[in-house]
Design a protein around this motif. Structure first.
Motif, PDB file in Angstrom:
ATOM      1  N   ILE A  82    -123.187 -40.155 -46.995  1.00 24.30           N
ATOM      2  CA  ILE A  82    -122.680 -41.499 -46.477  1.00 24.30           C
ATOM      3  C   ILE A  82    -121.255 -41.296 -45.875  1.00 24.30           C
ATOM      4  CG2 ILE A  82    -124.035 -42.924 -47.917  1.00 24.30           C
ATOM      5  CD1 ILE A  82    -121.541 -43.306 -49.830  1.00 24.30           C
ATOM      6  N   PRO A  83    -120.838 -42.145 -45.093  1.00 23.14           N
ATOM      7  CA  PRO A  83    -119.503 -41.814 -44.499  1.00 23.14           C
ATOM      8  C   PRO A  83    -118.457 -42.101 -45.654  1.00 23.14           C
ATOM      9  CG  PRO A  83    -120.857 -43.464 -43.409  1.00 23.14           C
ATOM     10  CD  PRO A  83    -121.596 -43.320 -44.281  1.00 23.14           C
ATOM     11  N   ASP A  84    -117.220 -41.318 -45.574  1.00 23.56           N
ATOM     12  CA  ASP A  84    -116.307 -41.455 -46.531  1.00 23.56           C
ATOM     13  C   ASP A  84    -115.340 -42.551 -45.888  1.00 23.56           C
ATOM     14  OD1 ASP A  84    -114.030 -41.189 -48.098  1.00 23.56           O
ATOM     15  OD2 ASP A  84    -114.130 -39.153 -47.823  1.00 23.56           O
ATOM     16  N   PRO A  85    -115.081 -43.698 -46.858  1.00 27.07           N
ATOM     17  CA  PRO A  85    -114.629 -44.866 -46.359  1.00 27.07           C
ATOM     18  C   PRO A  85    -113.006 -44.495 -46.028  1.00 27.07           C
ATOM     19  CG  PRO A  85    -115.064 -45.304 -48.671  1.00 27.07           C
ATOM     20  CD  PRO A  85    -115.925 -43.883 -48.155  1.00 27.07           C
ATOM     21  N   LYS A  86    -112.415 -43.433 -46.738  1.00 27.03           N
ATOM     22  CA  LYS A  86    -111.002 -43.039 -46.521  1.00 27.03           C
ATOM     23  C   LYS A  86    -111.083 -41.929 -45.611  1.00 27.03           C
ATOM     24  CE  LYS A  86    -110.299 -44.144 -51.560  1.00 27.03           C
ATOM     25  NZ  LYS A  86    -109.840 -43.345 -52.749  1.00 27.03           N
ATOM     26  N   ASP A  87    -111.899 -41.194 -45.077  1.00 30.58           N
ATOM     27  CA  ASP A  87    -111.760 -40.281 -44.092  1.00 30.58           C
ATOM     28  C   ASP A  87    -112.799 -40.702 -42.874  1.00 30.58           C
ATOM     29  OD1 ASP A  87    -111.573 -37.983 -42.410  1.00 30.58           O
ATOM     30  OD2 ASP A  87    -111.849 -36.892 -44.212  1.00 30.58           O
ATOM     31  N   SER A  88    -112.679 -41.126 -41.784  1.00 29.60           N
ATOM     32  CA  SER A  88    -113.706 -41.363 -40.600  1.00 29.60           C
ATOM     33  C   SER A  88    -114.491 -40.023 -40.269  1.00 29.60           C
ATOM     34  CB  SER A  88    -112.792 -41.858 -39.626  1.00 29.60           C
ATOM     35  OG  SER A  88    -112.091 -41.032 -39.103  1.00 29.60           O
ATOM     36  N   ARG A  89    -113.873 -39.117 -40.502  1.00 31.53           N
ATOM     37  CA  ARG A  89    -114.740 -37.861 -40.081  1.00 31.53           C
ATOM     38  C   ARG A  89    -115.205 -37.146 -41.230  1.00 31.53           C
ATOM     39  NH1 ARG A  89    -110.130 -33.474 -38.658  1.00 31.53           N
ATOM     40  NH2 ARG A  89    -109.261 -34.928 -40.422  1.00 31.53           N
ATOM     41  N   GLY A  90    -115.090 -37.638 -42.615  1.00 34.35           N
ATOM     42  CA  GLY A  90    -115.693 -36.977 -43.877  1.00 34.35           C
ATOM     43  C   GLY A  90    -116.817 -37.760 -44.085  1.00 34.35           C
ATOM     44  N   VAL A  91    -117.773 -37.309 -44.938  1.00 36.95           N
ATOM     45  CA  VAL A  91    -118.984 -37.845 -45.683  1.00 36.95           C
ATOM     46  C   VAL A  91    -118.747 -37.632 -47.208  1.00 36.95           C
ATOM     47  CG1 VAL A  91    -120.472 -37.184 -43.741  1.00 36.95           C
ATOM     48  CG2 VAL A  91    -120.241 -35.462 -45.380  1.00 36.95           C
TER      49      VAL A  91
END
Length: 146
Positions: A82-91
């Motif tokens: 899922i997308p990391d809510p704290k890092d737009s590039r992270g999962v």
């Protein structure tokens, strides 16, 4: 050659543990999970989600190894990215409903592994062995929670 028996005993203990885990997974009908998946699944059963770096750190594995483990667990429907809510590039990785349903089997296997140790050692001896192994692996300042 001093102390080589330690490696032999540690290897045999790991083998006994892996054999137990595989047997219990098979009994539970979980033939698509390997003992190596336990570190990742165990972490995710304890928290909502983790990114790959966190999983790797806590599993004491490389990020590439964790990525491969997560990919297989994802293919088998146990986890999702899922997308990391704290890092737009992270999962982040989290359990699916199928993954959360593993909790009873994991708790049972964990209890069984503890029994493998406690049938031959007192609680104090088991704690001391854990402390000594942590020192062998992590250095003189290691604690059993490392």
């Amino acid at each position: 050659m001093k102390h080589l028996a330690i490696f032999n005993y540690a290897s045999r203990l790991r083998e006994a543990g892996n054999t137990f885990i595989l047997t219990e997974l098979e009994k539970a009908g979980l033939c698509d999970i390997a003992p190596s998946h336990g570190d990742v699944l165990g972490q995710l059963l304890e928290c909502d989600s983790r990114n790959m770096s966190e999983l790797a750190l806590h599993a004491h594995r490389t990020k590439s190894t964790v990525t491969a483990l997560v990919a297989k667990l994802e293919r088998n429907g146990y986890v999702e990215r899922i997308p990391d809510p704290k890092d737009s590039r992270g999962v982040k990785v989290r359990l699916t409903d199928k993954g959360r349903a593993l909790r009873p089997a994991f708790e049972s296997i964990s209890d069984g592994l503890a029994e493998l140790i406690s049938r031959n050692l007192t609680p104090e001896e088991a704690l001391e062995l854990e402390r000594l192994l942590a020192r062998c692996v992590n250095g003189a300042n290691a604690t059993v929670t490392d």
